[in-house]
Scaffold this motif. Structure first.
Motif, PDB file in Angstrom:
ATOM      1  N   LEU A  43       2.969  22.574 -10.533  1.00 31.28           N
ATOM      2  CA  LEU A  43       2.662  22.378 -11.953  1.00 31.28           C
ATOM      3  C   LEU A  43       1.413  23.161 -12.346  1.00 31.28           C
ATOM      4  N   THR A  44       0.445  23.216 -11.442  1.00 29.30           N
ATOM      5  CA  THR A  44      -0.758  24.009 -11.700  1.00 29.30           C
ATOM      6  C   THR A  44      -0.421  25.494 -11.773  1.00 29.30           C
ATOM      7  N   LEU A  45       0.461  25.924 -10.880  1.00 27.19           N
ATOM      8  CA  LEU A  45       0.894  27.317 -10.865  1.00 27.19           C
ATOM      9  C   LEU A  45       1.581  27.682 -12.180  1.00 27.19           C
ATOM     10  N   ALA A  46       2.325  26.708 -12.751  1.00 30.13           N
ATOM     11  CA  ALA A  46       3.039  26.964 -13.999  1.00 30.13           C
ATOM     12  C   ALA A  46       2.083  27.178 -15.163  1.00 30.13           C
ATOM     13  N   ALA A  47       0.849  26.712 -15.029  1.00 34.10           N
ATOM     14  CA  ALA A  47      -0.131  26.876 -16.115  1.00 34.10           C
ATOM     15  C   ALA A  47      -0.731  28.270 -16.128  1.00 34.10           C
ATOM     16  N   LYS A  48      -0.535  29.024 -15.018  1.00 34.15           N
ATOM     17  CA  LYS A  48      -1.106  30.361 -14.927  1.00 34.15           C
ATOM     18  C   LYS A  48      -0.089  31.391 -15.409  1.00 34.15           C
ATOM     19  N   PRO A  49      -0.529  32.436 -16.111  1.00 34.75           N
ATOM     20  CA  PRO A  49       0.416  33.449 -16.587  1.00 34.75           C
ATOM     21  C   PRO A  49       1.001  34.224 -15.417  1.00 34.75           C
ATOM     22  N   LEU A  50       2.226  34.669 -15.589  1.00 31.87           N
ATOM     23  CA  LEU A  50       2.849  35.490 -14.559  1.00 31.87           C
ATOM     24  C   LEU A  50       2.113  36.814 -14.428  1.00 31.87           C
ATOM     25  N   GLU A  51       1.948  37.269 -13.194  1.00 31.31           N
ATOM     26  CA  GLU A  51       1.239  38.520 -12.969  1.00 31.31           C
ATOM     27  C   GLU A  51       2.100  39.695 -13.422  1.00 31.31           C
ATOM     28  N   PRO A  52       1.467  40.755 -13.959  1.00 32.31           N
ATOM     29  CA  PRO A  52       2.252  41.919 -14.377  1.00 32.31           C
ATOM     30  C   PRO A  52       2.904  42.590 -13.172  1.00 32.31           C
ATOM     31  N   GLU A  53       4.012  43.256 -13.441  1.00 29.88           N
ATOM     32  CA  GLU A  53       4.708  43.942 -12.355  1.00 29.88           C
ATOM     33  C   GLU A  53       3.867  45.109 -11.862  1.00 29.88           C
ATOM     34  N   VAL A  54       3.918  45.327 -10.583  1.00 25.96           N
ATOM     35  CA  VAL A  54       3.160  46.413  -9.968  1.00 25.96           C
ATOM     36  C   VAL A  54       4.141  47.384  -9.346  1.00 25.96           C
ATOM     37  N   GLN A  61       0.838  -1.192   0.000  1.00 25.77           N
ATOM     38  CA  GLN A  61       0.000   0.000   0.000  1.00 25.77           C
ATOM     39  C   GLN A  61       0.878   1.249   0.000  1.00 25.77           C
ATOM     40  N   GLN A  62       0.377   2.307  -0.568  1.00 24.42           N
ATOM     41  CA  GLN A  62       1.123   3.550  -0.605  1.00 24.42           C
ATOM     42  C   GLN A  62       0.395   4.608   0.229  1.00 24.42           C
ATOM     43  N   PRO A  63       1.164   5.533   0.798  1.00 19.81           N
ATOM     44  CA  PRO A  63       0.528   6.587   1.589  1.00 19.81           C
ATOM     45  C   PRO A  63      -0.462   7.373   0.753  1.00 19.81           C
ATOM     46  N   LYS A  64      -1.543   7.754   1.381  1.00 21.77           N
ATOM     47  CA  LYS A  64      -2.592   8.478   0.661  1.00 21.77           C
ATOM     48  C   LYS A  64      -2.230   9.943   0.466  1.00 21.77           C
ATOM     49  N   ASP A  65      -1.603  10.558   1.472  1.00 22.54           N
ATOM     50  CA  ASP A  65      -1.345  11.987   1.427  1.00 22.54           C
ATOM     51  C   ASP A  65       0.158  12.243   1.467  1.00 22.54           C
ATOM     52  N   ASP A  66       0.777  12.257   0.322  1.00 27.29           N
ATOM     53  CA  ASP A  66       2.199  12.588   0.226  1.00 27.29           C
ATOM     54  C   ASP A  66       2.304  14.095   0.008  1.00 27.29           C
ATOM     55  N   GLN A  67       2.729  14.823   1.045  1.00 29.71           N
ATOM     56  CA  GLN A  67       2.760  16.279   0.972  1.00 29.71           C
ATOM     57  C   GLN A  67       3.681  16.771  -0.136  1.00 29.71           C
ATOM     58  N   GLY A  68       4.789  16.042  -0.359  1.00 31.15           N
ATOM     59  CA  GLY A  68       5.699  16.437  -1.430  1.00 31.15           C
ATOM     60  C   GLY A  68       5.031  16.356  -2.783  1.00 31.15           C
ATOM     61  N   LEU A  69       4.306  15.276  -3.019  1.00 28.20           N
ATOM     62  CA  LEU A  69       3.616  15.105  -4.299  1.00 28.20           C
ATOM     63  C   LEU A  69       2.514  16.150  -4.463  1.00 28.20           C
ATOM     64  N   ILE A  70       1.807  16.438  -3.371  1.00 32.35           N
ATOM     65  CA  ILE A  70       0.751  17.457  -3.418  1.00 32.35           C
ATOM     66  C   ILE A  70       1.329  18.818  -3.791  1.00 32.35           C
ATOM     67  N   ARG A  71       2.455  19.154  -3.183  1.00 32.30           N
ATOM     68  CA  ARG A  71       3.052  20.463  -3.443  1.00 32.30           C
ATOM     69  C   ARG A  71       3.599  20.533  -4.873  1.00 32.30           C
ATOM     70  N   PHE A  72       4.139  19.417  -5.357  1.00 29.60           N
ATOM     71  CA  PHE A  72       4.641  19.374  -6.722  1.00 29.60           C
ATOM     72  C   PHE A  72       3.504  19.600  -7.719  1.00 29.60           C
ATOM     73  N   GLN A  73       2.366  18.950  -7.458  1.00 29.87           N
ATOM     74  CA  GLN A  73       1.215  19.127  -8.339  1.00 29.87           C
ATOM     75  C   GLN A  73       0.710  20.568  -8.307  1.00 29.87           C
ATOM     76  N   GLU A  74       0.765  21.189  -7.125  1.00 33.11           N
ATOM     77  CA  GLU A  74       0.362  22.593  -7.012  1.00 33.11           C
ATOM     78  C   GLU A  74       1.299  23.495  -7.818  1.00 33.11           C
TER      79      GLU A  74
END
Length: 595
Positions: free
Chosen positions: A125-136, A110-123
């Protein structure tokens, strides 16, 4: 796996556990001057997902912007770096003491259900799909938000403990002829035996000599010296009387008198190899390291299998900073006697001085295995672990040293600092308090407790401790720097300026003192003086990010835009390299305003 280095930067201290994708490590950041510990999570690359791979490539090519955006999410622990190595992705997080880390291991398929490292990595990758915010656009941030430099480095730990001085017990054990046979065998060799019955003075001299030997055996050192004095007055040609009187003088701490007696013994009996050993030990005790080397060298030439001669010559060479010669001697001592725990401990000391801390650790460990009651070996290994950023390991070793010697003020002081670096400020204060109880003149303990109170914002207690450290040791520059920081926080800028200036007088090479004084000079509107101080700080330490940042802000206030941008860019790079994300973000905001 322990001591493996990732990304040419992070040295593994221990394995914390494992997640779905791989192991979780505690590691030391070797590029940071303080070698802080961090957590590294090993993750599998999404090789079968082209879209994820493209996003990963985006993360790698836009690391600065990504880390900045991640910092704004206020995640705890904070992500400070990431990289790919050997077809694996590694996520670097700040180390938060007692934070619930994911150390679950696979069980029964069995594998752990909540791997925090994997969760953060997926987050990510999701962040990389969003455009960078313009400079303020944002106004320049006041340097009052700058993290205190004093809090990050102006503490101190005691150095390695020196190896034990030679003892009278070791001399008696070593000195075989005088004690065991009372000089009779040597007297026969010199053809003196026949004279004893013919010369009453010589016969009386022999009686005093034997009395002296008995006094020496029973511990009546003064009586032994008086008896040997009488013996030598009646017979000034008995070499063993000088040798035994030398032992008695050594026992009283009169090492120079002992050396004179051993020298006379060598003049009368040049073939007595043990005389060179005894004189070498006496010179060792007087810290006449070159003289000790000469005596032990003479002994080794006459008796090449003497492990103690190699051991003591190794220590003397170490004290002379002749590290290669010291290592060669201690290697030979260990080869001749693999059970010599002190030789391993001594070699650890030399290796540490040479910067080979991992090898030093191995030798201290071997010394402890051979002699589990060696408090100094635990202490020295703890200090090595501290400098390798293994603060928990350092605490463990200092605790063992204290268990063996509960009165060791130095061990309490150093454990205080290790606990401080783990963020356990209250426990650190307790240890420094105990160190002061054991030694009320321990100025380092007062200084370290001062910093712990400073981090708890208990400024009056911190001020009192730093002032006491200065009273005990008026030349202690770190205490002035720390007291200057406290005074600055209390609004006493003039007092802070005086303390930083005094620290510089004591040590004109202290980059931190110049940086802190520059900050106060800016408070007084002395931008010219501040620039001078920041520049001096950078010349002394080209990696001083805080000095670059402060000088950049000063240039900005003076309208020197290009100089300001150059300094803040360098500050930004140094902060990011050292994992100081807050300071990196601050420098980036300032750069946006200037550009």
């Amino acid at each position: 796996m322990i001591d493996q280095v990732f990304n040419n930067r992070y040295r593994v201290v221990r394995i914390l556990g494992s997640g779905v994708s791989g192991l979780i490590y505690l590691a030391a950041d070797t590029r940071h001057p303080d070698c802080p510990v961090c957590v590294i999570r090993q993750l599998k690359l999404p090789t079968k997902n082209p879209q994820a791979l493209r996003r990963l490539q985006f993360l790698l090519t836009h690391k600065s912007e990504t880390l900045e955006r991640l910092a704004q999410t206020n995640q705890n622990p904070e992500i400070v770096n990431y990289f790919v190595e050997n077809k694996k992705f590694y996520l670097v997080e700040e180390f938060v003491p007692d934070h619930p880390l994911n150390t679950l291991k696979k069980k029964s398929g069995q594998q752990p259900k909540d791997d925090q490292g994997l969760i953060r990595f997926q987050e990510m990758l999701t962040l990389a799909a969003k455009p960078l915010e313009p400079e303020v656009e944002s106004p320049l941030i006041s340097t009052s938000t700058q993290t205190s430099i004093a809090n990050s480095g102006n503490w101190e730990i005691f150095p390695e403990k020196a190896l034990p001085k030679s003892t009278n017990q070791s001399r008696l054990k070593r000195w075989r002829l005088p004690i065991l046979v009372g000089g009779i065998s040597l007297a026969l060799g010199l053809g003196l035996m026949g004279l004893l019955s013919q010369n009453p003075d010589r016969e009386k001299a022999q009686e005093f000599f034997e009395q002296g030997v008995e006094h020496l055996k029973s511990g009546n050192v003064q009586g032994a010296i008086e008896a040997f004095d009488e013996s030598i007055q009646l017979n000034p040609n008995n070499p063993l009387a000088y040798g035994n009187r030398g032992i008695a003088y050594d026992d009283l701490g009169a090492h120079q008198a002992a050396i004179e007696d051993y020298t006379k013994l060598i003049e009368l009996a040049p073939s007595n190899t043990d005389a060179y050993y005894q004189r070498g030990l006496a010179r060792y005790d007087l810290e006449d390291w070159q003289g000790a080397v000469e005596d032990f060298t003479e002994l080794i030439q006459r008796k090449s299998n003497d492990d103690q001669a190699y051991y003591h010559r190794g220590i003397a060479n170490y004290q002379l900073n002749q590290y290669k010669a010291a290592i060669a001697d201690l290697d030979q001592a260990i080869q001749l006697n693999p059970q010599n725990a002190q030789a391993y401990a001594a070699r650890g000391l030399v290796l540490g001085a040479m910067g080979n801390k991992q090898e030093a650790m191995a030798d201290y460990t071997q010394a402890i295995e051979l002699n589990p009651n060696d408090a100094k070996a635990y202490y020295n290994r703890g200090r090595t672990r501290f400098h390798l950023a293994d603060y928990r390991g350092a605490v463990d070793d200092y605790t063992q040293a204290i268990a063996i010697d509960p009165t060791d003020s130095m061990a309490y002081t150093n454990r205080c600092q290790a606990k401080f670096n783990l963020g356990n400020y209250r426990d650190a204060i307790a240890d420094c308090t105990e160190a002061i109880t054991q030694n009320p003149n321990n100025h380092i303990a007062y200084n370290n407790r001062c910093i712990a109170y400073l981090n708890l914002k208990e400024y009056q207690k911190a001020l009192k401790d730093c002032s006491q450290s200065i009273r005990i040791e008026p030349s202690y520059e770190n205490a002035y720097i720390n007291r200057g920081e406290i005074r600055r926080k209390l609004g006493d800028n003039q007092g802070a300026l005086e303390d930083y200036t005094q620290a510089i007088r004591l040590n004109p090479q202290n980059s931190v003192a110049y940086t802190n004084r520059a900050r106060v000079r800016r408070k007084f509107g002395d931008n010219s003086g501040a620039l001078d101080d920041y520049t001096e700080a950078i010349q002394l330490n080209p990696n001083n990010a805080f000095a670059y940042s402060g000088r950049g802000l000063t240039h900005a206030e003076l309208g020197n835009t290009m100089e300001a941008i150059n300094d803040l860019e360098q500050a930004s790079k140094l902060h990011l390299d050292n994992g100081r994300i807050d300071q990196y973000n601050e420098a980036q905001l300032q750069l946006k305003t200037l550009r």
